[in-house]
Every structure is written in structure tokens, then in C-alpha cells.
Motif scaffolding. Sequence first.
Motif, mmCIF file in Angstrom:
data_model
loop_
_atom_site.group_PDB
_atom_site.id
_atom_site.type_symbol
_atom_site.label_atom_id
_atom_site.label_comp_id
_atom_site.label_asym_id
_atom_site.label_seq_id
_atom_site.Cartn_x
_atom_site.Cartn_y
_atom_site.Cartn_z
ATOM 1 N N PHE A 151 10.535 -23.144 13.514
ATOM 2 C CA PHE A 151 11.286 -21.918 13.746
ATOM 3 C C PHE A 151 12.208 -21.557 12.578
ATOM 4 O O PHE A 151 12.547 -20.386 12.397
ATOM 5 C CB PHE A 151 12.078 -22.001 15.049
ATOM 6 N N SER A 152 12.620 -22.520 11.773
ATOM 7 C CA SER A 152 13.465 -22.214 10.610
ATOM 8 C C SER A 152 12.648 -21.702 9.428
ATOM 9 O O SER A 152 13.204 -21.162 8.484
ATOM 10 C CB SER A 152 14.258 -23.450 10.192
ATOM 11 N N GLY A 153 11.343 -21.872 9.474
ATOM 12 C CA GLY A 153 10.488 -21.407 8.389
ATOM 13 C C GLY A 153 10.267 -22.461 7.310
ATOM 14 O O GLY A 153 9.495 -22.236 6.372
ATOM 15 N N LEU A 154 10.924 -23.597 7.422
ATOM 16 C CA LEU A 154 10.761 -24.640 6.404
ATOM 17 C C LEU A 154 9.370 -25.274 6.446
ATOM 18 O O LEU A 154 8.815 -25.646 5.415
ATOM 19 C CB LEU A 154 11.834 -25.716 6.576
ATOM 20 N N LEU A 155 8.795 -25.369 7.638
ATOM 21 C CA LEU A 155 7.461 -25.950 7.749
ATOM 22 C C LEU A 155 6.421 -25.046 7.079
ATOM 23 O O LEU A 155 5.505 -25.529 6.418
ATOM 24 C CB LEU A 155 7.107 -26.179 9.221
ATOM 25 N N VAL A 193 6.703 -25.633 3.351
ATOM 26 C CA VAL A 193 6.012 -26.867 2.958
ATOM 27 C C VAL A 193 4.503 -26.653 2.990
ATOM 28 O O VAL A 193 3.777 -27.110 2.102
ATOM 29 C CB VAL A 193 6.441 -28.041 3.874
ATOM 30 N N TRP A 194 4.028 -25.958 4.007
ATOM 31 C CA TRP A 194 2.592 -25.670 4.123
ATOM 32 C C TRP A 194 2.105 -24.865 2.915
ATOM 33 O O TRP A 194 1.085 -25.190 2.313
ATOM 34 C CB TRP A 194 2.321 -24.915 5.421
ATOM 35 N N ASN A 195 2.837 -23.811 2.562
ATOM 36 C CA ASN A 195 2.443 -22.985 1.420
ATOM 37 C C ASN A 195 2.479 -23.790 0.117
ATOM 38 O O ASN A 195 1.635 -23.604 -0.758
ATOM 39 C CB ASN A 195 3.339 -21.758 1.315
ATOM 40 N N GLY A 196 3.453 -24.675 -0.011
ATOM 41 C CA GLY A 196 3.517 -25.528 -1.204
ATOM 42 C C GLY A 196 2.323 -26.458 -1.285
ATOM 43 O O GLY A 196 1.736 -26.648 -2.359
ATOM 44 N N ALA A 197 1.949 -27.054 -0.150
ATOM 45 C CA ALA A 197 0.789 -27.951 -0.134
ATOM 46 C C ALA A 197 -0.489 -27.194 -0.466
ATOM 47 O O ALA A 197 -1.339 -27.678 -1.232
ATOM 48 C CB ALA A 197 0.679 -28.628 1.226
ATOM 49 N N VAL A 198 -0.629 -25.988 0.076
ATOM 50 C CA VAL A 198 -1.813 -25.170 -0.218
ATOM 51 C C VAL A 198 -1.851 -24.801 -1.700
ATOM 52 O O VAL A 198 -2.912 -24.844 -2.335
ATOM 53 C CB VAL A 198 -1.833 -23.916 0.681
#
Length: 160
Positions: free
Chosen positions: A50-54, A57-62
Amino acid sequence: MPAVDTVLLPLCVGLFLLGVIATGVAWRRHNKGRVIQGVALALAPIALFFSGLLRLVWNGAVAVINWAGAVIFSPAVWFGLSLLGLCIVLWVVGGLVSRRGAGGSKAEPGKAVTAGGLQTPKASATRAVAKTGPAKGRQPAPIDEEMAEIEALLKSRGIE
């Protein structure tokens, strides 16, 4: 709902449920500290979602995965990585050379530097030894080179 959320939300809910189960096990064992820690870990994935941090992280991994895929097929990227490796090697070698050069460029106490960079004993030091010489009947004490260097360093700093 975007495609990222269709992957991340079920993942977060699953991790939340595993945290709740672990918290229930700790509750049954009457371990209050672990119960509190379990609640915190159970809520963490939902809070990250809900904070958008996940999503960050997902976009960084992609992005890292896409970059790694481009590295395999791009000669320009391999050339860039090779140049980066060369830069690192040259930096380390330059540091080693400058450290070695700085230590060898200073003249040792009691030695004079010739035009060719060679160090020779100063004439005054050899004359002083020749004048005094060893006392008759006594043999000079053996001179340890390392101790002589240490003594010379201490004398140059004014410590006797």
C-alpha cells in the motif's frame, strides 16, 4: 488494476497469511515476544504494497533483468563493461605505483641521492665512522639493519 498489482497483491496476501499462521503458533506456545514480532512481519508485506515501495522494488528488479538480457546480446554493452573493468584495474595499479613511488623517492637518513637516483652513504657519515673507529681491544657490537633504521627514524623525529 495494472498487471504489476495482479502479481504483487496475491503475493502480499499469501505472505500475510503465512505470518498470521506463524503468529498463531507462537500464541499457542505462550511466547508473547514472538507474537508481537509475528504480527509485525505479517503486516509488513501489506504495508509495503500500500505504500508503493513494493512496486518500486518490483520495477527495479524488472529493470535489472531487462538490462541483464540486453547485456547478453549487445556488443556495445560488453565493450562498455570491459572499459569499466579496465578503469578499475588501472585505478588500483596507479594507486599501488604511487604508493610504492612515494616510499622510494624519499632519501633515507645518512644517505645522499645521486643524479641517477641511487642512494649512497653521505661522506660525513663515513668520515665520522672512520675517525672514531672501534676502540682497541673491543669488538664492535653487531649492527642489526632493522634496528638501525628504527633508531634513525626516531632520531629524525627528535626522539632518543
